[in-house]
Motif scaffolding. Structure first.
Motif, short mmCIF file in Angstrom:
data_model
loop_
_atom_site.label_atom_id
_atom_site.label_comp_id
_atom_site.label_asym_id
_atom_site.label_seq_id
_atom_site.Cartn_x
_atom_site.Cartn_y
_atom_site.Cartn_z
N ASP A 106 1.50 2.65 -3.29
CA ASP A 106 0.31 3.09 -4.04
C ASP A 106 -0.24 2.00 -4.95
O ASP A 106 -0.69 2.28 -6.07
CB ASP A 106 0.61 4.36 -4.85
CG ASP A 106 0.95 5.54 -3.96
OD1 ASP A 106 0.31 5.67 -2.90
OD2 ASP A 106 1.84 6.32 -4.32
N PRO A 136 -3.01 -1.31 -5.13
CA PRO A 136 -4.12 -1.95 -4.43
C PRO A 136 -3.79 -3.40 -4.06
O PRO A 136 -3.10 -4.10 -4.80
CB PRO A 136 -5.27 -1.89 -5.44
CG PRO A 136 -4.60 -1.81 -6.77
CD PRO A 136 -3.31 -1.07 -6.55
N GLY A 189 -6.61 -3.47 2.75
CA GLY A 189 -6.81 -4.08 1.43
C GLY A 189 -8.25 -4.49 1.25
O GLY A 189 -9.11 -4.25 2.11
N GLN A 191 0.83 -1.21 0.00
CA GLN A 191 0.00 0.00 0.00
C GLN A 191 0.87 1.26 0.00
O GLN A 191 0.52 2.27 -0.63
CB GLN A 191 -0.92 0.00 1.21
CG GLN A 191 -1.96 1.12 1.20
CD GLN A 191 -2.73 1.19 2.49
OE1 GLN A 191 -2.16 1.38 3.55
NE2 GLN A 191 -4.04 1.04 2.40
N ASP A 214 -9.73 3.54 -1.39
CA ASP A 214 -9.00 2.83 -0.35
C ASP A 214 -9.94 2.38 0.77
O ASP A 214 -10.84 3.13 1.18
CB ASP A 214 -7.90 3.72 0.24
CG ASP A 214 -6.77 3.96 -0.76
OD1 ASP A 214 -6.67 3.18 -1.72
OD2 ASP A 214 -6.02 4.93 -0.57
#
Length: 447
Positions: free
Chosen positions: A275, A277, A297, A272, A321
């Motif tokens: 940047d 996912p 996540g 994370q 997010d």
């Protein structure tokens, strides 16, 4: 038998536009750029389309609705043709774009029978019989159905037999090796990826169970995604270089045990921070759902086939997010102090048990049992909740039995562990000793 789709050109342009909903300009562009579809022209220059042409257009539109660009959809069409199959008929095309449908009663009974045959063949170390069951099953059922209903559930059944003491470690390993080998073979035979997007699939450090991530890789490959499978036990430090080289659009991690869920959590933070996912799943999150909210996540759910759809949705329509619960800093401090004092704690436990049992027990099983419990304690602390380990002796007794401890030694082992923690850590070890105290209070002592 599947209905034959006519290739006789009898339909004019207006009927095709009405039947498919495509715009005339778009259709002309497809014909010019990709030679799909391929209508014939009359002497007067008018285009005539066949039923096959109409179904081809619908097929391409369906791929676009799934998130493919038209160029990628055409690549997929040509890829299936080059394999010797017709996209409108082939099983490969069906497996590429959609999961197997609901299983009916008779099909369920047939699958249960085949699964029992496969399990029995594995228990008998009969490789030829096990492979024959799979070959026959793949001829009857879809790829997804066989992989989930026979292989995945069959492995779970053998794992349960091992847990109950009715199957040996060798039998479980034999079955796992056959299933994993079949997965690798199917992945090798999967179509080449034609969709935009790269997915990394991996197990975090310490995780050796690879069937689920292999199955995820296989099913995504058959949906034409570019999947890079990294395998078991991937340390966090190895991920940085991999990410830099592959530029993934999504990282998928799986964990089956509490200790590896802790590794997964650490890796999720690492990913994370770059940047990217992260999506995650695995059996441990079904057993301990409270873990889910503490990992940064996207949780893929408890159903493996459902997780495939969730992954595709994340790639096509990324979500914002996710929120996750922070773990109080005091638990990290406890972990640090516990690790720093670990060697002294182990010596205290060894001395206490040796004084009690003398030559009845050797040091190796004690060391293995201590290490097992310590790994789980650190994992529970990393999630900020010692109660994740449960508040009774059952699971501890089962694991101690695997290391050669008689049942009447369990209380003494936990008591020695508890006393060593209090002696070496004092108040700093309170989160752990509060838990061991609950275990002792719930367990009758034996003299």
């Amino acid at each position: 038998m599947a209905r034959t789709i006519s290739k006789k050109p009898v339909y004019n342009l207006n009927l095709v536009l009405q039947e498919t909903g495509i715009k005339a300009d778009t259709l002309r562009a497809w014909e010019r750029r990709y030679q799909l579809p391929q209508p014939v022209r009359t002497d007067g220059g008018h285009r005539l389309f066949s039923e096959y042409d109409i179904e081809t257009i619908k097929w391409l539109i369906a791929r676009q609705e799934e998130g493919m660009r038209i160029s990628r959809a055409v690549d997929l069409w040509n890829n299936i043709l080059s394999s010797g199959e017709d996209p409108l008929y082939s099983q490969m095309a069906d497996q590429t774009r959609k999961p197997a449908g609901p299983i009916g009663k008779h099909e369920s009974e047939a699958l249960e029978f085949e699964r029992s045959r496969w399990v029995q063949a594995c228990m008998n170390f009969n490789e030829a019989a096990a492979e024959q069951v799979l070959t026959q099953s793949f001829a009857q059922f879809s790829l997804e159905t066989v992989c989930v209903e026979i292989l995945q559930k069959g492995l779970a059944e053998i794992g349960s037999l091992w847990y109950q003491g009715r199957a040996s470690v060798q039998q479980e390993h034999f079955a796992s090796e056959l299933a994993v080998r079949r997965m690798h073979s199917l992945i090798t035979a999967a179509p080449q990826p034609v969709r935009d997007g790269t997915i990394l699939v991996s197990c975090p450090a310490g995780e050796e169970h690879i069937f689920s991530p292999l199955l995820i890789t296989l099913l995504l490959r058959y949906r034409s995604w570019n999947v890079i499978y990294l395998g078991a036990n991937v340390p966090k430090q190895h991920f940085k270089e991999t990410i830099q080289k592959t530029h993934p659009d999504l990282v998928v991690l799986t964990a089956m045990r509490l200790t590896t869920a802790a590794s997964l959590r650490e890796m999720a933070f690492f990913i994370q921070d770059r940047d990217l996912p992260v999506a995650f799943g695995g059996r441990i999150f079904n057993l301990l759902p409270d873990l889910i909210k503490k990992i940064p996540g996207y949780y893929l759910g408890s159903d493996l086939l459902g997780s495939i759809s969730a992954i595709e949705e994340l790639l096509i329509n990324p979500l914002p997010d996710t929120e996750f619960a922070e773990v109080p800093e005091r638990f990290s401090q406890t972990i640090g102090q516990f690790i720093a004092k670990r060697q002294l704690i182990e010596i205290n436990i060894q001395d206490s048990l040796t004084k009690r049992w003398g030559s009845q027990i050797t040091s190796q099983p004690i060391e293995e049992a201590i290490n097992y419990l310590e790994r789980n304690i650190v994992a529970a602390l990393s999630f900020g909740d010692m109660d994740l380990l449960g508040n009774n002796m059952d699971w501890i007794g089962e694991r101690l039995a695997a290391y050669g401890f008689p049942p009447d030694w369990n209380f003494a082992f936990i008591e020695a562990f508890h006393n060593a923690l209090e002696s070496q850590m004092g108040q700093a070890g309170k989160p752990i000793t509060a838990w061991t105290g609950k275990i002792l209070a719930s367990t009758p002592s034996s003299s």
